[in-house]
Design an enzyme around this catalytic site. Sequence first.
Site, PDB file in Angstrom:
ATOM      1  N   ASP A  88       0.831  -1.209   0.000  1.00 23.91           N
ATOM      2  CA  ASP A  88       0.000   0.000   0.000  1.00 23.91           C
ATOM      3  C   ASP A  88       0.867   1.260   0.000  1.00 23.91           C
ATOM      4  O   ASP A  88       1.980   1.261   0.541  1.00 23.91           O
ATOM      5  CB  ASP A  88      -0.902  -0.027   1.247  1.00 23.91           C
ATOM      6  CG  ASP A  88      -2.093   0.916   1.112  1.00 23.91           C
ATOM      7  OD1 ASP A  88      -2.310   1.469   0.014  1.00 23.91           O
ATOM      8  OD2 ASP A  88      -2.801   1.109   2.119  1.00 23.91           O
ATOM      9  N   HIS A 144       3.413   3.177  -8.837  1.00 22.28           N
ATOM     10  CA  HIS A 144       3.264   1.754  -9.155  1.00 22.28           C
ATOM     11  C   HIS A 144       4.546   1.229  -9.820  1.00 22.28           C
ATOM     12  O   HIS A 144       4.973   0.112  -9.558  1.00 22.28           O
ATOM     13  CB  HIS A 144       2.062   1.529 -10.080  1.00 22.28           C
ATOM     14  CG  HIS A 144       0.748   1.915  -9.460  1.00 22.28           C
ATOM     15  ND1 HIS A 144       0.402   1.580  -8.176  1.00 22.28           N
ATOM     16  CD2 HIS A 144      -0.315   2.618  -9.956  1.00 22.28           C
ATOM     17  CE1 HIS A 144      -0.805   2.053  -7.899  1.00 22.28           C
ATOM     18  NE2 HIS A 144      -1.261   2.691  -8.963  1.00 22.28           N
ATOM     19  N   LEU A 155      11.229 -20.746  -4.022  1.00 23.56           N
ATOM     20  CA  LEU A 155      10.236 -19.834  -3.444  1.00 23.56           C
ATOM     21  C   LEU A 155       8.977 -19.873  -4.298  1.00 23.56           C
ATOM     22  O   LEU A 155       9.068 -19.860  -5.534  1.00 23.56           O
ATOM     23  CB  LEU A 155      10.811 -18.403  -3.445  1.00 23.56           C
ATOM     24  CG  LEU A 155       9.848 -17.269  -3.088  1.00 23.56           C
ATOM     25  CD1 LEU A 155       9.535 -17.271  -1.581  1.00 23.56           C
ATOM     26  CD2 LEU A 155      10.423 -15.896  -3.464  1.00 23.56           C
TER      27      LEU A 155
HETATM   28  C1  FPP Z   1      -1.536   0.163  -3.601  1.00 24.97           C
HETATM   29  O1  FPP Z   1      -1.147   1.509  -3.635  1.00 24.97           O
HETATM   30  C2  FPP Z   1      -0.987  -0.588  -4.724  1.00 24.97           C
HETATM   31  C3  FPP Z   1      -1.703  -1.161  -5.738  1.00 24.97           C
HETATM   32  C4  FPP Z   1      -3.170  -1.102  -5.835  1.00 24.97           C
HETATM   33  C5  FPP Z   1      -1.057  -1.866  -6.851  1.00 24.97           C
HETATM   34  C6  FPP Z   1       0.171  -2.659  -6.500  1.00 24.97           C
HETATM   35  C7  FPP Z   1       0.855  -3.031  -7.750  1.00 24.97           C
HETATM   36  C8  FPP Z   1       2.186  -3.008  -7.970  1.00 24.97           C
HETATM   37  C9  FPP Z   1       3.187  -2.680  -6.923  1.00 24.97           C
HETATM   38  C10 FPP Z   1       2.739  -3.279  -9.336  1.00 24.97           C
HETATM   39  C11 FPP Z   1       2.573  -4.623  -9.930  1.00 24.97           C
HETATM   40  C12 FPP Z   1       2.887  -5.780  -9.093  1.00 24.97           C
HETATM   41  C13 FPP Z   1       3.536  -6.904  -9.497  1.00 24.97           C
HETATM   42  C14 FPP Z   1       3.442  -8.091  -8.613  1.00 24.97           C
HETATM   43  C15 FPP Z   1       4.326  -7.013 -10.733  1.00 24.97           C
HETATM   44  P1  FPP Z   1      -2.272   2.616  -3.798  1.00 24.97           P
HETATM   45  O2  FPP Z   1      -2.384   2.946  -5.236  1.00 24.97           O
HETATM   46  O3  FPP Z   1      -3.517   2.157  -3.144  1.00 24.97           O
HETATM   47  O4  FPP Z   1      -1.626   3.816  -3.004  1.00 24.97           O
HETATM   48  P2  FPP Z   1      -2.387   4.925  -2.138  1.00 24.97           P
HETATM   49  O5  FPP Z   1      -3.096   4.190  -1.023  1.00 24.97           O
HETATM   50  O6  FPP Z   1      -1.264   5.768  -1.628  1.00 24.97           O
HETATM   51  O7  FPP Z   1      -3.309   5.626  -3.062  1.00 24.97           O
END
Ligand code: FPP
Length: 236
Positions: A16, A33, A127
């Site tokens: 997050d 991201h 893993l």
């Molecule tokens: C949460 O941050 C994150 C996500 C919804 C997406 C996570 C995805 C990745 C890290 C990239 C792809 C992953 C892989 C496994 C290749 P948020 O957008 O909710 O952040 P905020 O709460 O600050 O708005």
Amino acid sequence: MGNSERIPTHIAIIMDGNGRWAKSLGKERYEGHIEGVNSVRECIKAARRNGVRYLTLYAFSTENWGRPIEEVDALMELFCKSVIAETPELVAQGVRVVMIGRRDRFSERVCSHLQQIEQDTAAGDKLTLVLAFDYSSRDEITTAVRSIAQRVASGEVKVEDICEQTVSENLYTAAIPDPDFIIRTSGECRLSNFLLWQSSYAEMYFPEVMWPDFKQEEFDKALEVYASRERRYGKL
Ligand code: FPP
């Protein structure tokens, strides 16, 4: 307690804070991201180096479909690009990728990438990287209940034979041990529909750091936190 007991067999992470990380630096959410993918890469390496056997990452929740279409598309694109680019390294590191979540709402292209990465990495034995993609616990449990009910209706299972194991065996995670340690970055202290059944006895850790800043050093710090916890599983 021996050293191996101090290393969690299964770590599950709610990644997050990508958006907040980006905004705090005057960047677009998408850039958060992208940096988040670098954290994913580092955590896989750190997990493998420390002998963690299962690493589950909450990559896209069933609720994430509610984000603006541009962000959903960008996340799908980034996800496909990353898994394709990382596959050779994952294979070299002995990492097997397993997907959990719904499969019926992705485009054909995304679906075929997901299938491909599972196939290409199937022999990995160091893993298991579990990617929760279009995943939520309530959806998973509802699907399991439906499937058990169908087996009861067909006479394959008797109501009185349904036990906790029956439920576990009907979840997406049937072949995966329960997580020992759940980490959620960005200081939020919620599970947000993630592994609700499986996390019954998991230790929880909520570091303040945003996901793009959760690199090897933070991973090692988390392992120290886990090692300092005493787990009693309801006993004295
Ligand atoms: C949460 O941050 C994150 C996500 C919804 C997406 C996570 C995805 C990745 C890290 C990239 C792809 C992953 C892989 C496994 C290749 P948020 O957008 O909710 O952040 P905020 O709460 O600050 O708005």
